[in-house]
Scaffold this motif. Structure first.
Motif, mmCIF file in Angstrom:
data_model
loop_
_atom_site.group_PDB
_atom_site.id
_atom_site.type_symbol
_atom_site.label_atom_id
_atom_site.label_comp_id
_atom_site.label_asym_id
_atom_site.label_seq_id
_atom_site.Cartn_x
_atom_site.Cartn_y
_atom_site.Cartn_z
ATOM 1 N N UNK A 79 61.016 2.750 -10.321
ATOM 2 C CA UNK A 79 59.985 3.771 -10.465
ATOM 3 C C UNK A 79 60.624 5.132 -10.718
ATOM 4 N N UNK A 80 59.931 5.953 -11.509
ATOM 5 C CA UNK A 80 60.389 7.310 -11.771
ATOM 6 C C UNK A 80 59.220 8.272 -11.636
ATOM 7 N N UNK A 81 59.389 9.274 -10.793
ATOM 8 C CA UNK A 81 58.365 10.299 -10.633
ATOM 9 C C UNK A 81 58.773 11.529 -11.434
ATOM 10 N N UNK A 82 57.789 12.169 -12.047
ATOM 11 C CA UNK A 82 58.061 13.377 -12.815
ATOM 12 C C UNK A 82 56.823 14.254 -12.782
ATOM 13 N N UNK A 83 56.997 15.490 -13.213
ATOM 14 C CA UNK A 83 55.843 16.389 -13.213
ATOM 15 C C UNK A 83 55.865 17.246 -14.469
ATOM 16 N N UNK A 84 54.670 17.659 -14.861
ATOM 17 C CA UNK A 84 54.482 18.599 -15.961
ATOM 18 C C UNK A 84 53.698 19.762 -15.382
ATOM 19 N N UNK A 85 54.399 20.830 -15.049
ATOM 20 C CA UNK A 85 53.741 21.972 -14.405
ATOM 21 C C UNK A 85 52.687 22.600 -15.306
ATOM 22 N N UNK A 86 52.913 22.590 -16.600
ATOM 23 C CA UNK A 86 51.945 23.184 -17.531
ATOM 24 C C UNK A 86 50.617 22.443 -17.491
ATOM 25 N N UNK A 87 50.689 21.136 -17.279
ATOM 26 C CA UNK A 87 49.476 20.326 -17.204
ATOM 27 C C UNK A 87 49.019 20.107 -15.772
ATOM 28 N N UNK A 88 49.825 20.601 -14.813
ATOM 29 C CA UNK A 88 49.514 20.391 -13.396
ATOM 30 C C UNK A 88 49.317 18.908 -13.090
ATOM 31 N N UNK A 89 50.205 18.114 -13.621
ATOM 32 C CA UNK A 89 50.093 16.661 -13.515
ATOM 33 C C UNK A 89 51.435 16.064 -13.093
ATOM 34 N N UNK A 90 51.358 15.075 -12.223
ATOM 35 C CA UNK A 90 52.536 14.323 -11.810
ATOM 36 C C UNK A 90 52.367 12.886 -12.283
ATOM 37 N N UNK A 91 53.464 12.290 -12.701
ATOM 38 C CA UNK A 91 53.435 10.930 -13.222
ATOM 39 C C UNK A 91 54.296 10.017 -12.355
ATOM 40 N N UNK A 92 53.929 8.755 -12.342
ATOM 41 C CA UNK A 92 54.763 7.727 -11.720
ATOM 42 C C UNK A 92 54.927 6.607 -12.736
ATOM 43 N N UNK A 93 56.128 6.559 -13.311
ATOM 44 C CA UNK A 93 56.458 5.511 -14.262
ATOM 45 C C UNK A 93 56.964 4.317 -13.466
ATOM 46 N N UNK A 94 56.295 3.178 -13.638
ATOM 47 C CA UNK A 94 56.641 1.990 -12.865
ATOM 48 C C UNK A 94 57.097 0.886 -13.812
ATOM 49 N N UNK A 95 58.327 0.472 -13.675
ATOM 50 C CA UNK A 95 58.903 -0.567 -14.507
ATOM 51 C C UNK A 95 59.290 -1.776 -13.659
ATOM 52 N N UNK A 96 59.538 -2.890 -14.335
ATOM 53 C CA UNK A 96 59.953 -4.130 -13.647
ATOM 54 C C UNK A 96 59.035 -4.430 -12.470
ATOM 55 N N UNK A 97 57.759 -4.359 -12.713
ATOM 56 C CA UNK A 97 56.792 -4.516 -11.634
ATOM 57 C C UNK A 97 56.819 -5.929 -11.062
ATOM 58 N N UNK A 98 56.597 -5.995 -9.757
ATOM 59 C CA UNK A 98 56.604 -7.246 -9.020
ATOM 60 C C UNK A 98 55.237 -7.473 -8.380
ATOM 61 N N UNK A 99 54.884 -8.709 -8.078
ATOM 62 C CA UNK A 99 53.603 -8.953 -7.402
ATOM 63 C C UNK A 99 53.461 -8.158 -6.110
ATOM 64 N N UNK A 100 54.555 -7.924 -5.416
ATOM 65 C CA UNK A 100 54.484 -7.159 -4.166
ATOM 66 C C UNK A 100 54.220 -5.673 -4.384
#
Length: 124
Positions: free
Chosen positions: A68-89
């Motif tokens: 997982x990778x968290x990032x933010x765009x202050x101009x958009x006032x938005x935070x993202x959570x990029x989730x890769x290699x997802x597992x059932x858990x």
């Protein structure tokens, strides 16, 4: 009035990816740190990741580190959570939250504002 709105959840196969968004209004991310949390059925809510308001420092729990990778765009006032290699858990309702703090934590009791959550289901 502070509002946090999550989006981007859905159904994905194991090994797949999703990107969650947390759009904030009524606060700015240069003052508020943002965290992502999740709650699976029958389990307690747990912290996943957070990003600090002061310097953008990020924190991940061991179970998502490297995926997982968290990032933010202050101009958009938005935070993202990029989730890769997802597992059932990883299946859970994912929430974003805001705390008035320069340094973030993944302890949910420190957070002041919460979104309504978005469902992530990892299944074949």
């Amino acid at each position: 009035q502070v509002q946090l709105v999550e989006s981007g959840g859905g159904l994905v196969q194991p090994g797949g990816s999703l990107r969650l968004s947390c759009a904030a209004s009524g606060l700015t991310m240069d003052v508020y740190s943002i965290g992502w949390f999740r709650q699976a059925p029958g389990k307690e809510r747990e912290g996943v990741s957070c990003i600090s308001s002061a310097d953008g420092r990020t924190v991940y729990v061991d179970s998502v580190q490297g995926r997982f990778t968290i990032s933010r765009d202050n101009a958009k006032n938005t935070v993202y959570l990029e989730m890769n290699s997802l597992k059932p858990e990883d299946t859970a309702v994912y929430y974003c939250a805001a705390e008035w703090a320069r340094a973030c934590s993944v302890a949910d009791y420190t957070y002041d504002y919460w979104g309504q959550g978005t469902q992530v289901t990892v299944s074949s």
